[in-house]
Design an enzyme around this catalytic site. Structure first.
Site, mmCIF file in Angstrom:
data_model
loop_
_atom_site.group_PDB
_atom_site.id
_atom_site.type_symbol
_atom_site.label_atom_id
_atom_site.label_comp_id
_atom_site.label_asym_id
_atom_site.label_seq_id
_atom_site.Cartn_x
_atom_site.Cartn_y
_atom_site.Cartn_z
ATOM 1 C CG HIS A 111 -1.995 -1.010 1.187
ATOM 2 N ND1 HIS A 111 -2.835 -1.206 0.108
ATOM 3 C CD2 HIS A 111 -2.366 -1.938 2.119
ATOM 4 C CE1 HIS A 111 -3.667 -2.191 0.370
ATOM 5 N NE2 HIS A 111 -3.399 -2.661 1.578
ATOM 6 C CG ASP A 125 -2.978 -8.504 0.595
ATOM 7 O OD1 ASP A 125 -2.253 -8.811 1.556
ATOM 8 O OD2 ASP A 125 -3.995 -7.787 0.725
ATOM 9 C CG HIS A 172 -6.616 -5.329 1.686
ATOM 10 N ND1 HIS A 172 -6.149 -6.324 2.517
ATOM 11 C CD2 HIS A 172 -7.699 -4.787 2.294
ATOM 12 C CE1 HIS A 172 -6.927 -6.384 3.600
ATOM 13 N NE2 HIS A 172 -7.877 -5.469 3.481
ATOM 14 C CG ASP A 218 -5.172 -10.253 3.207
ATOM 15 O OD1 ASP A 218 -4.829 -10.723 2.110
ATOM 16 O OD2 ASP A 218 -4.887 -9.090 3.545
#
Length: 335
Positions: free
Chosen positions: A122, A158, A160, A245
């Site tokens: 991120h 991931d 996200h 995740d």
């Protein structure tokens, strides 16, 4: 597999209720004790000059000063302490080690996996966000390009979207970025029409699935969109931003990838790298259920130790098919 690991990464203390905690690495290490063929490498810190090839020097100075002054809340989710600076340099150094080790020929049971934290995908060029300060996989890709790689591909599984990695390389044709992520989750980026700009148009692939996508949906995205695109791109190195995740039992997502599914995805990317003649390395991102994180990561290891994961019996969902069709309209895959 060979795992990059540094104890200093445990010193990044996010507090007792933060999901990105040192217990994540402890759980992984406990699980790997039960498996043969595990080697650990304590790679060196990343060179700050390399970090500033992907992050602005002013931001890196600000981050260092923030830690030196004791840290605190950079934003609502992103926490630092004094030791976070050293942990971040170590985590990025481990990612660089994974890239360089792969390029040096470490494959098969010696395939490198960087177990560092804080995670990185991120972190944008000039800011920290989403638990991340230095974009580890981006720094690793840059290191590979400054070695002998002409093109690098990053596949981010991931849950996200790796907005930071996309942002850093969005106008650079020497890095292909692909992500499968959950619609409606932080940070809200990663639409299917975000495909790169300028000379890099077509080097950014986003598979934005609705909540509930399962292993079959993920494998379809790899088979129909990601693998053909990366084969056409023909990278010298394939790096996996390996978050866990999207697991069906992870506490902060609604996806339904199974532990076995991570093994199947690993088998897919290993086959893809072989088909491209690309070297392969892994860099840890998220995953916040300690047991599911540890079990999924050890399944990745087992695939390189000879384990053949089971294929799912499920059909691709209608929602996933709609996304794959939209990607075909963008030139990724075919209807």
């Amino acid at each position: 597999m060979n795992f990059g690991y540094r104890e200093v990464c445990l010193d990044h203390d996010t507090g007792p209720r933060h999901p990105e905690s040192p217990d994540r690495l402890r759980a992984i290490r406990r699980a790997l004790k039960e498996h043969h063929g595990v080697e650990y490498v304590a790679a060196s810190d990343v060179d700050v000059d390399l970090v500033t090839e992907v992050h602005g020097a002013d931001y890196i100075d600000e981050f260092r000063t923030f830690c030196e002054e004791g840290g605190g809340n950079w934003d609502a989710d992103t926490v630092a302490v004094e030791a976070t600076w050293d942990a971040a340099l170590a985590a990025a150094g481990l990612a660089v080690w994974a890239a360089e080790s792969a390029l040096a020929g470490d494959d098969g049971r010696d395939t490198p996996f960087a177990l560092g934290r804080p995670p990185g995908h991120h972190a944008v060029g000039d800011d920290a966000m989403g638990f991340c300060f230095i974009n580890n996989v981006a720094v690793a890709a840059q290191a590979a390009l400054e070695a002998d790689a002409e093109r690098v591909a990053v596949f981010d599984w991931d849950v996200h979207h790796g907005n930071g990695t996309q942002d850093i390389f969005y106008d650079r044709p020497d890095v292909f970025y692909a992500s499968i992520h959950e619609d409606g989750l932080y940070p809200g980026t990663g639409d299917v029409d975000e495909t790169g700009t300028g000379d890099a148009d077509g080097t950014n692939l986003n598979v934005k699935y609705k909540p509930g996508a399962d292993t079959a949906d993920y494998l379809a995205a790899i088979d129909e969109c990601l693998a053909p695109a990366i084969r056409d791109y023909d990278p010298d190195l394939l790096l996996i931003s390996a978050g866990f995740d999207a697991h069906e039992h992870d506490p902060i997502s609604r996806m339904r990838v199974s532990t076995e599914g991570y093994g199947a995805m690993t088998d897919r990317v290993r086959t893809l790298a072989d088909a491209c003649g690309a070297d392969l390395g892994f860099v840890l991102e998220g995953g916040y259920g300690l047991d599911t994180l540890a079990d999924s990561l050890t399944t990745v290891h087992e695939v390189f130790d000879g384990y053949q994961p089971m294929e799912p019996d499920d059909e691709v969902s209608d929602d996933a098919r709609d996304v794959l069709d939209a990607l075909a309209d963008q030139g990724f895959g075919s209807k």
